[in-house]
Write an enzyme that holds these catalytic residues in place. Structure first.
Site, PDB file in Angstrom:
ATOM      1  CG  PHE A 142      -1.856   1.189   1.254  1.00  0.00           C
ATOM      2  CD1 PHE A 142      -3.092   1.107   0.616  1.00  0.00           C
ATOM      3  CD2 PHE A 142      -1.516   2.376   1.894  1.00  0.00           C
ATOM      4  CE1 PHE A 142      -3.971   2.191   0.618  1.00  0.00           C
ATOM      5  CE2 PHE A 142      -2.390   3.466   1.894  1.00  0.00           C
ATOM      6  CZ  PHE A 142      -3.620   3.364   1.265  1.00  0.00           C
ATOM      7  CG  ASP A 227       5.465   3.536   2.253  1.00  0.00           C
ATOM      8  OD1 ASP A 227       5.426   4.057   3.384  1.00  0.00           O
ATOM      9  OD2 ASP A 227       4.521   3.580   1.441  1.00  0.00           O
ATOM     10  CE  LYS A 256      -1.293   5.610   7.876  1.00  0.00           C
ATOM     11  NZ  LYS A 256      -0.857   5.152   6.548  1.00  0.00           N
TER      12      LYS A 256
HETATM   13  C1  LIG Z   1      -1.054   5.416   5.157  1.00  0.00           C
HETATM   14  C2  LIG Z   1       0.002   4.958   4.232  1.00  0.00           C
HETATM   15  C3  LIG Z   1       0.278   5.657   3.046  1.00  0.00           C
HETATM   16  C4  LIG Z   1      -0.550   6.831   2.587  1.00  0.00           C
HETATM   17  O1  LIG Z   1      -0.519   7.900   3.466  1.00  0.00           O
HETATM   18  P1  LIG Z   1      -1.641   9.044   3.348  1.00  0.00           P
HETATM   19  O2  LIG Z   1      -1.211  10.083   4.340  1.00  0.00           O
HETATM   20  O3  LIG Z   1      -2.945   8.395   3.699  1.00  0.00           O
HETATM   21  O4  LIG Z   1      -1.630   9.533   1.971  1.00  0.00           O
HETATM   22  C5  LIG Z   1       1.313   5.200   2.257  1.00  0.00           C
HETATM   23  N1  LIG Z   1       2.059   4.137   2.606  1.00  0.00           N
HETATM   24  C6  LIG Z   1       1.816   3.446   3.744  1.00  0.00           C
HETATM   25  C7  LIG Z   1       2.679   2.282   4.094  1.00  0.00           C
HETATM   26  C8  LIG Z   1       0.774   3.821   4.588  1.00  0.00           C
HETATM   27  O5  LIG Z   1       0.514   3.115   5.688  1.00  0.00           O
END
Ligand SMILES: *Cc1c(COP(=O)(O)O)cnc(C)c1O
Length: 399
Positions: A142, A227, A256
């Site tokens: 994701f 990520d 986050k």
């Molecule tokens: C939440 C998340 C995103 C996206 O972040 P947003 O602030 O919602 O755009 C991307 N990569 C990972 C691993 C995430 O958990």
């Protein structure tokens, strides 16, 4: 603890009805939260909850943390607006504190406002640094919902309505070294991985897999991007989850938990990658604003002052042990690291997430069969025990 919710705050039902009228129609909420303190939240009817969702790993210091609220208040009174083409004292302090936490070699930071934005930036930098477009990413991965980040997001339900997506991405099975090696070639711009797949079901990358990815990317002149938007900032008992593997990538994205709930995103990269972008080749209006920088600085200072990295490891072990005690008829196991844990079920968890909320515990699913626990890093031992008690009660009542 008595809660003083102002008498002019309407109740749950009134708020839900009013919000549903003007929201985008994407969600079906059934509770309205109006106040928080530490790991606790209160809804509009005055009911208390333990928060193991934390806005999905966002409220790293919990709710209404004194250091964070004081930093935000002071900064709001001093300066809120200062775009990134002008220098700012708090941003400088934040950048220095952030880079000090990074593996050696990752010393350049682009600040933005969300995870997806950080990943969009990473795609652009990878493109100019390599002159290539192709991405190799993992199934169940994701990366966000904007069009570029969505290219890297595997979930067919998220992608299908928007295809074709702009980036050519080969998805390979996670934790499969041979598949990765076969997919990466001299046209690959970036190898893209999460150290723990959060949305994808709390799947932990083998340390050897991440090290192998580093080697494979190097062999083909590709960039390795990790990520850490969900796993980063002390969540797993290390500042970055990639420290469990000892890997140094070319790019790390954060968001986050980085500013404790104030919108923020960061792309951290090597000198070499950063230098590839032409002057003015990327930008954002709100990125690096003094309010977000002050919040990020407060989070980093609190992590240091209160030893939250070690604390997350200890509380994670305690929570894990408690959850492992529930493994049995319905619960298949526990996955994760530190305070990012998944309780794996044999059945779809949507009704379980609801039953937990009725038992006063806020959690979020990770895919269809996993309940995710990502509480504030400040959670204490008594809170952890209470979380386990509430899970136990909800599972017993519901069976
Ligand atoms: C939440 C998340 C995103 C996206 O972040 P947003 O602030 O919602 O755009 C991307 N990569 C990972 C691993 C995430 O958990």
């Amino acid at each position: 603890m008595p809660v003083d919710i102002a008498s002019d705050v309407p109740g749950n039902q009134t708020l839900l009805t009013r919000e549903a009228r003007h929201g985008p129609g994407l969600w079906q909420a059934d509770v309205a939260f109006v106040r928080g303190e530490g790991v606790r939240l209160w809804d509009a009817d005055g009911r208390e909850y333990l928060d193991c969702m934390a806005g999905i790993a966002v409220a790293s210091l919990g709710h209404a943390h004194p250091r964070l609220t004081a930093a935000l208040t002071a900064q709001a009174q001093r300066l809120i607006v200062c775009p990134q083409n002008l220098c700012n004292d708090v941003r400088v302090a934040f950048l220095e504190a952030l880079v000090a936490r990074m593996p050696v070699g990752l010393g350049r930071v682009f600040l933005c406002n969300s995870g997806a934005e950080a990943n969009e930036a990473a795609l652009k930098w990878a493109r100019v640094a390599t002159g290539r477009r192709r991405v190799v990413a993992a199934t169940r991965g994701f990366a966000g919902r904007t069009i570029g980040a969505l290219s890297l997001t595997w979930e067919p339900a998220y992608r299908a309505p928007f295809e074709p997506l702009p980036y050519p991405v080969d998805f390979v099975p996670f934790n499969d070294q041979a598949a990765l090696e076969a997919a990466v070639d001299d046209e690959t711009a970036v190898v893209w991985l999460e150290p723990i797949q959060g949305e994808g079901g709390v799947h932990v990358a083998d340390p050897g897999y991440l090290r192998h990815a580093r080697d494979v990317a190097d062999q083909h002149g590709a960039v390795l991007a990790i990520d850490e938007i969900q796993t980063g900032v002390a969540r797993t008992g290390r500042f970055l989850a990639l420290e469990h593997a000892g890997v140094v990538p070319d790019m790390v994205t954060l968001a986050k938990g980085l500013a404790g709930g104030v919108p923020i995103g960061a792309l951290v990269m090597t000198e070499e990658v950063a230098a590839a972008m032409p002057k003015g080749g990327h930008g954002t209006t709100f990125g690096g604003n003094p309010l977000a920088a002050a919040a990020g600085l407060a989070v980093l200072e609190e992590i240091e002052a209160s030893g939250l990295i070690e604390h997350a490891e200890r509380m994670g072990a305690r929570l894990r042990a408690g959850l492992e005690g529930l493994v049995g008829r319905r619960v298949r196991g526990v996955r994760g690291l530190g305070l990012m844990l998944g309780l794996v079920f044999d059945e779809p968890v949507a009704p379980i997430v609801e039953a937990l909320r009725e038992a006063g515990l806020l959690v979020v699913n990770a895919g269809s069969h996993v309940v995710r626990f990502v509480p504030p890093l400040v959670i204490g031992p008594a809170d952890v025990d209470e979380v386990i008690a509430r899970v136990e009660r909800a599972l017993t009542d519901a069976s």
